[in-house]
Design a protein around this motif. Structure first.
Motif, mmCIF file in Angstrom:
data_model
loop_
_atom_site.group_PDB
_atom_site.id
_atom_site.type_symbol
_atom_site.label_atom_id
_atom_site.label_comp_id
_atom_site.label_asym_id
_atom_site.label_seq_id
_atom_site.Cartn_x
_atom_site.Cartn_y
_atom_site.Cartn_z
ATOM 1 N N TYR A 258 53.889 37.141 36.126
ATOM 2 C CA TYR A 258 53.131 37.021 37.495
ATOM 3 C C TYR A 258 51.667 36.980 37.143
ATOM 4 O O TYR A 258 50.786 36.552 37.965
ATOM 5 C CB TYR A 258 53.150 38.161 38.302
ATOM 6 C CG TYR A 258 54.192 38.320 38.984
ATOM 7 C CD1 TYR A 258 54.844 37.778 40.042
ATOM 8 C CD2 TYR A 258 55.299 39.421 38.533
ATOM 9 C CE1 TYR A 258 55.879 37.984 40.638
ATOM 10 C CE2 TYR A 258 56.681 39.519 39.350
ATOM 11 C CZ TYR A 258 57.024 38.794 40.146
ATOM 12 O OH TYR A 258 58.017 39.034 40.757
ATOM 13 N N GLY A 259 51.224 36.956 35.754
ATOM 14 C CA GLY A 259 49.736 36.852 35.419
ATOM 15 C C GLY A 259 48.675 37.644 36.365
ATOM 16 O O GLY A 259 47.816 37.171 36.549
ATOM 17 N N VAL A 260 49.122 39.013 36.427
ATOM 18 C CA VAL A 260 48.254 39.974 37.042
ATOM 19 C C VAL A 260 47.223 40.583 36.113
ATOM 20 O O VAL A 260 47.207 40.844 34.997
ATOM 21 C CB VAL A 260 49.149 41.251 37.447
ATOM 22 C CG1 VAL A 260 48.406 42.050 38.259
ATOM 23 C CG2 VAL A 260 50.350 40.777 38.142
ATOM 24 N N LYS A 261 46.137 40.204 36.841
ATOM 25 C CA LYS A 261 44.650 40.643 36.157
ATOM 26 C C LYS A 261 43.864 41.607 37.100
ATOM 27 O O LYS A 261 43.560 41.470 38.210
ATOM 28 C CB LYS A 261 43.789 39.295 35.930
ATOM 29 C CG LYS A 261 42.733 39.461 35.146
ATOM 30 C CD LYS A 261 41.781 38.292 34.684
ATOM 31 C CE LYS A 261 40.988 38.285 33.885
ATOM 32 N NZ LYS A 261 39.934 39.417 33.989
ATOM 33 N N GLU A 262 43.528 42.648 36.531
ATOM 34 C CA GLU A 262 42.857 43.735 37.155
ATOM 35 C C GLU A 262 41.460 44.109 36.804
ATOM 36 O O GLU A 262 41.223 44.037 35.610
ATOM 37 C CB GLU A 262 43.885 45.035 37.018
ATOM 38 C CG GLU A 262 45.218 44.830 37.461
ATOM 39 C CD GLU A 262 46.071 46.173 36.981
ATOM 40 O OE1 GLU A 262 46.969 46.728 37.793
ATOM 41 O OE2 GLU A 262 45.796 46.676 35.983
ATOM 42 N N LYS A 263 40.718 44.437 37.893
ATOM 43 C CA LYS A 263 39.450 45.140 37.544
ATOM 44 C C LYS A 263 39.623 46.269 38.436
ATOM 45 O O LYS A 263 39.634 46.431 39.667
ATOM 46 C CB LYS A 263 38.247 44.257 38.068
ATOM 47 C CG LYS A 263 36.854 44.720 37.908
ATOM 48 C CD LYS A 263 35.823 44.072 38.419
ATOM 49 C CE LYS A 263 35.432 42.973 37.721
ATOM 50 N NZ LYS A 263 34.639 43.367 36.411
ATOM 51 N N LYS A 264 39.274 47.468 37.833
ATOM 52 C CA LYS A 264 39.523 48.858 38.435
ATOM 53 C C LYS A 264 37.918 49.478 38.463
ATOM 54 O O LYS A 264 37.289 49.550 37.409
ATOM 55 C CB LYS A 264 40.216 49.799 37.670
ATOM 56 C CG LYS A 264 41.894 49.295 37.673
ATOM 57 C CD LYS A 264 42.812 50.226 36.804
ATOM 58 C CE LYS A 264 44.178 49.714 37.037
ATOM 59 N NZ LYS A 264 44.768 50.682 36.184
ATOM 60 N N ARG A 265 37.326 49.790 39.613
ATOM 61 C CA ARG A 265 36.188 50.262 39.748
ATOM 62 C C ARG A 265 36.786 51.839 40.237
ATOM 63 O O ARG A 265 37.087 52.018 41.193
ATOM 64 C CB ARG A 265 35.356 49.829 40.910
ATOM 65 C CG ARG A 265 34.179 50.605 41.207
ATOM 66 C CD ARG A 265 33.273 50.235 42.135
ATOM 67 N NE ARG A 265 32.437 48.835 41.254
ATOM 68 C CZ ARG A 265 31.266 48.429 41.690
ATOM 69 N NH1 ARG A 265 30.719 48.862 42.838
ATOM 70 N NH2 ARG A 265 30.644 47.491 41.066
#
Length: 400
Positions: A258-265
């Motif tokens: 799925y090419g999931v790219k995450e940024k977590k704050r």
């Protein structure tokens, strides 16, 4: 003492006038803001509140942030406060302080200019940092709890079969039983004794195993009978540490087909057992869900799945003492939740599936009986329900 500009202009030099204004505050030249804090719930509360600096423009036009003080009406002592500069441009966007409000009541405070009274300080604080001395952890804590997760060096060490590797985007728990900071002390001890923080010397320890599991608050995408997850974080940004709140961001490389790219704050407030996760994610293909979870470890614990309330709890015994973990999320976005029990190591998790919508907000936290914060599982359930009420009904702020 009031000093008027006309008086200064007539009798003092410009330099002395400036010093006079810096030394004395509270006169007509220094406006004050009255703040009412309302608690709509039926229990007493003491929580960090946020005021946007746009609402403080009257004060910030005549004074710098380090001259601002917050006091309860009728008292002379200053409250601990913290400024947060989210974009690191030198101009803070938020002022934080921690009022105390009785059940179904209001409390009144004043924000004023006072360059002479020292800022209130405390040894009780929030903290977070990158930890290169143990490969590259990122760790965070407050007076109640501590957490950590893992970076690219730890991933590389695992993939190359080197010592001290960890391949996981799960969230580790450090069990504290002191309200003082432990991160720096425990990692310093690690340098001479790799088992230093795995032994309880009176302030707590880390008996919690994460591995490839979600720990408490790790994320992924559920597909068929498999949880697809990222590897370790690739980069970090520390936004704020201070007496009331720590904030930081973690970025992750794309994962799965799925090419999931995450940024977590991630943020953690003083006095809270729950980290707040604000996750922003993209994908190259449409996602079936976005999932967060809690490890079930040896599958001997108990789960409470209260989907309609958005509360998901795991009870377990660790080293013969009680530990409770939980995730809280808006029930409107939850599509499914279940305990996935697997025979594969670290693949047993309590999973909460949500509607994919490019971002998600949830809270993940815990309490350990030896900390004195809870007595047992029933106490933890009530604790989590109360936290859900706090999230749904934040303290109301009115500024005049």
């Amino acid at each position: 003492m009031k000093i008027k500009r006309s008086y200064c202009a007539k009798f003092l030099t410009a330099a002395i006038c400036w010093l006079a204004f810096s030394a004395f505050t509270g006169g007509a030249d220094y406006p004050e803001l009255n703040v009412t804090v309302k608690n709509t719930l039926d229990f007493d509360r003491s929580e960090v509140v946020t005021i946007n600096t746009e609402k403080l423009s009257k004060l910030l036009k005549v004074a710098s942030p380090d001259q601002i003080r917050v006091r309860e009406v009728g008292k002379t002592s200053n409250l601990i406060l913290q400024w947060i500069d989210h974009d690191n441009d030198g101009k803070p966007e938020e002022l934080l302080f921690k009022p105390t409000v009785q059940a179904n009541a209001i409390a009144k405070y004043v924000i004023l200019v006072d360059g002479t009274t020292p800022l209130a300080e405390s040894n009780i604080t929030t903290y977070s940092r990158f930890v290169p001395e143990r490969t590259d952890d990122y760790a965070w804590e407050n007076d109640k709890v501590a957490f950590r997760t893992y970076g690219p060096d730890a991933q590389m060490r695992t993939e190359k079969k080197m010592p001290n590797g960890t391949l996981s985007s799960g969230i580790d728990l450090w069990l504290k039983r002191t309200d003082l900071p432990v991160i720096n002390e425990w990692y310093k001890g690690y340098l001479t004794d790799p088992n230093y923080y795995h032994k309880d010397s009176g302030k707590g320890y880390d008996p919690y195993h994460v591995g490839a599991s979600r720990g408490t608050g790790g994320t992924g995408v559920w597909e068929g009978d498999t949880l697809l997850v990222s590897k370790n974080f690739t980069s970090y940004k520390t936004i704020a540490t201070g007496p009331l709140r720590t904030v930081f961001e973690l970025d992750y490389a794309p994962y799965s087909h799925y090419g999931v790219k995450e940024k977590k704050r991630i943020s953690l407030d003083l006095g809270s057992n729950f980290s707040k996760f604000e996750v922003f994610y993209t994908s190259s293909k449409k996602l079936p869900n976005y999932t967060m979870g809690i490890t079930l470890h040896d599958k001997k614990g108990q789960e409470n799945i209260w989907k309609d309330q958005g509360i998901f709890i795991h009870h377990e015994t660790m080293d013969n003492t009680y530990l409770g973990e939980a995730i809280i999320v808006d029930p409107k976005i939850v599509t499914q939740a279940f305990a996935n029990k697997s025979n594969i190591r670290d693949q047993s998790n309590l999973l909460v599936l949500t509607k994919p919508n490019k971002s998600a907000i949830f809270y993940a936290g815990f309490a350990w009986v030896k900390s004195g914060q809870v007595k047992d599982g029933n106490d933890w359930e009530n604790f989590v329900k109360k936290q859900k009420q706090i999230i749904n009904s934040p303290l109301q702020i009115v500024i005049k």
